[in-house]
Every structure is written in C-alpha cells, then in structure tokens.
Motif scaffolding. Sequence first.
Motif, short mmCIF file in Angstrom:
data_model
loop_
_atom_site.label_atom_id
_atom_site.label_comp_id
_atom_site.label_asym_id
_atom_site.label_seq_id
_atom_site.Cartn_x
_atom_site.Cartn_y
_atom_site.Cartn_z
N ASN A 163 35.31 -9.96 3.25
CA ASN A 163 35.40 -11.28 3.88
C ASN A 163 36.48 -11.27 4.94
N ILE A 164 36.11 -11.55 6.18
CA ILE A 164 37.06 -11.43 7.30
C ILE A 164 38.21 -12.43 7.18
N ASN A 165 37.95 -13.64 6.68
CA ASN A 165 39.02 -14.63 6.53
C ASN A 165 39.99 -14.22 5.43
N ALA A 166 39.45 -13.76 4.31
CA ALA A 166 40.31 -13.29 3.21
C ALA A 166 41.11 -12.08 3.65
N ARG A 167 40.49 -11.21 4.45
CA ARG A 167 41.19 -10.03 4.95
C ARG A 167 42.36 -10.44 5.84
N GLN A 168 42.14 -11.43 6.71
CA GLN A 168 43.19 -11.89 7.62
C GLN A 168 44.34 -12.52 6.86
N VAL A 169 44.02 -13.32 5.83
CA VAL A 169 45.06 -13.95 5.01
C VAL A 169 45.87 -12.89 4.27
N THR A 170 45.16 -11.91 3.68
CA THR A 170 45.84 -10.83 2.96
C THR A 170 46.72 -10.03 3.90
N PHE A 171 46.20 -9.73 5.09
CA PHE A 171 46.99 -8.98 6.08
C PHE A 171 48.28 -9.71 6.40
N SER A 172 48.16 -11.01 6.66
CA SER A 172 49.33 -11.80 7.03
C SER A 172 50.36 -11.83 5.91
N LYS A 173 49.91 -12.09 4.67
CA LYS A 173 50.83 -12.18 3.54
C LYS A 173 51.48 -10.83 3.25
N ARG A 174 50.68 -9.78 3.22
CA ARG A 174 51.23 -8.46 2.88
C ARG A 174 52.12 -7.93 3.99
N ARG A 175 51.80 -8.23 5.23
CA ARG A 175 52.65 -7.80 6.34
C ARG A 175 54.02 -8.45 6.22
N LYS A 176 54.02 -9.76 5.93
CA LYS A 176 55.30 -10.46 5.76
C LYS A 176 56.09 -9.86 4.59
N GLY A 177 55.39 -9.56 3.50
CA GLY A 177 56.04 -8.95 2.33
C GLY A 177 56.60 -7.58 2.65
N LEU A 178 55.84 -6.79 3.41
CA LEU A 178 56.29 -5.45 3.81
C LEU A 178 57.54 -5.54 4.68
N ALA A 229 62.57 1.26 11.09
CA ALA A 229 61.68 0.75 12.13
C ALA A 229 60.28 0.71 11.54
N LEU A 230 59.61 -0.41 11.70
CA LEU A 230 58.28 -0.58 11.14
C LEU A 230 57.37 -1.13 12.22
N ILE A 231 56.24 -0.45 12.44
CA ILE A 231 55.27 -0.85 13.48
C ILE A 231 53.92 -1.05 12.81
N VAL A 232 53.30 -2.21 13.05
CA VAL A 232 51.99 -2.51 12.46
C VAL A 232 51.08 -3.05 13.57
N PHE A 233 49.87 -2.49 13.64
CA PHE A 233 48.85 -3.02 14.54
C PHE A 233 47.76 -3.66 13.70
N SER A 234 47.38 -4.89 14.05
CA SER A 234 46.29 -5.56 13.34
C SER A 234 44.96 -5.03 13.84
N THR A 235 43.87 -5.48 13.22
CA THR A 235 42.53 -5.05 13.65
C THR A 235 42.21 -5.55 15.05
N THR A 236 42.91 -6.59 15.48
CA THR A 236 42.70 -7.12 16.84
C THR A 236 43.69 -6.50 17.83
N SER A 237 44.36 -5.42 17.39
CA SER A 237 45.33 -4.67 18.20
C SER A 237 46.58 -5.47 18.54
N LYS A 238 46.88 -6.47 17.73
CA LYS A 238 48.12 -7.23 17.92
C LYS A 238 49.25 -6.44 17.27
#
Length: 196
Positions: free
Chosen positions: A13-28, A44-53
């Motif tokens: 589910n793309i919406n659930a994936r986006q929510v999980t990405f946001s929460k886990r990224r903040k936690g990381l 130093a921590l670098i993360v690219f989202s699926t939308t290349s953000k």
Amino acid sequence: MARKKIPIKKIDNINARQVTFSKRRKGLFKKAQELSTLCDAEIALIVFSTTSKLFEYASSSMQQILERRDRHSGIQGLVNPSIGQQLGSDSLGILRKEIEHKTNEMSQLNGEEIQGLTIKELQKVEELLQRRWTTISKIKEAKLMEENQKLKQSFVREQRQPYESFTCSSSEFPPDCGCLYLNETKMLVQKTIVRS
C-alpha cells in the motif's frame, strides 16, 4: 501492550509505505542524533525517498564528515590501492546504474521507450502509473474538498450579512409601522410598535 511485529518486506500500500517511511526516517535520525550525543561520534546520514527527495542528518557539518570519510578512504587506499579504487568504482557504477534506471523509468512514465518492453515490464509501468494516478487523485480530491469548504464558508458569510431594511408603503400596514424586508425569504415582517 507490546507492539505487533511486522514482517520486514516491501509494503504494498503506497500510503502505508509513505507513512512508515516518514515515521521510521524520523526514528532513524533521532537514534543517530542520540548516538552522536551519547558517544561523541561524528555521524552523517543520507536518505533518498522513492520520489528521490533527499533527507540528511549530520552531527556537525555534512561536508566536513564527507571530507573526513574521503581522507580515511584515501589512507586505507594507500595500504591497498586496488581495494580503494574498487570501492570507488563500485560505488560510482552503482550510482550510474541507479541514475540510468530512474531515467528509463521516467521516460517510460512519459510514454517513451516502451515499444521493446515485455508484458511483465509493461505491467510494472502500468502499476506504477496507477499508484501515481491514485496519489494524484487523492491530492486533487483533498484540494477540491478544501476549495469547496472555503466556498461554503464564503456563501454562509454572505448569507449572514445584515438584511436590508426599508419603510413599508403597503396599504396592509399602517404608515407608522416599521417593516423589514428579508432578502432571502422574500417576506415582510411587521415591527410591533408599543405606544405608551
């Protein structure tokens, strides 16, 4: 109550994936900051989202940490130059492949370079377009609902404006009575005058 463990696999589910990405990224990022503070480590921590953000965290300066990493790689490369070169060329190769893959994906989404694709590849492009279409539709629907709400509020404000009043000249009411004309209901309302 203990948290429910979820299987570590791609979330469909793309919406659930986006929510999980946001929460886990903040936690990381929070954990990286805690590790840096507790242990006085440079991180130093670098993360690219699926939308290349791009999302990044650095305990000090990202540039300084990356320069330090390059210097460290250079020192290790002196001990065994072939390993340093291999790591550099492997990383560069991986980045080039990723850029090429994303460029192909973008052109396919634009309807270009799809003639030579297999049925499976075409289905993947179709699924990707469907997911993006769904996301766009949801955003559009939310914006339309927001605009509709603003129009409703504007309409209600206009309806609540003071009603125009005028003197009644109708023969049904005595000339000294005050009449109020309600614009929306098209009714005449007679004011009762108490005489002493």
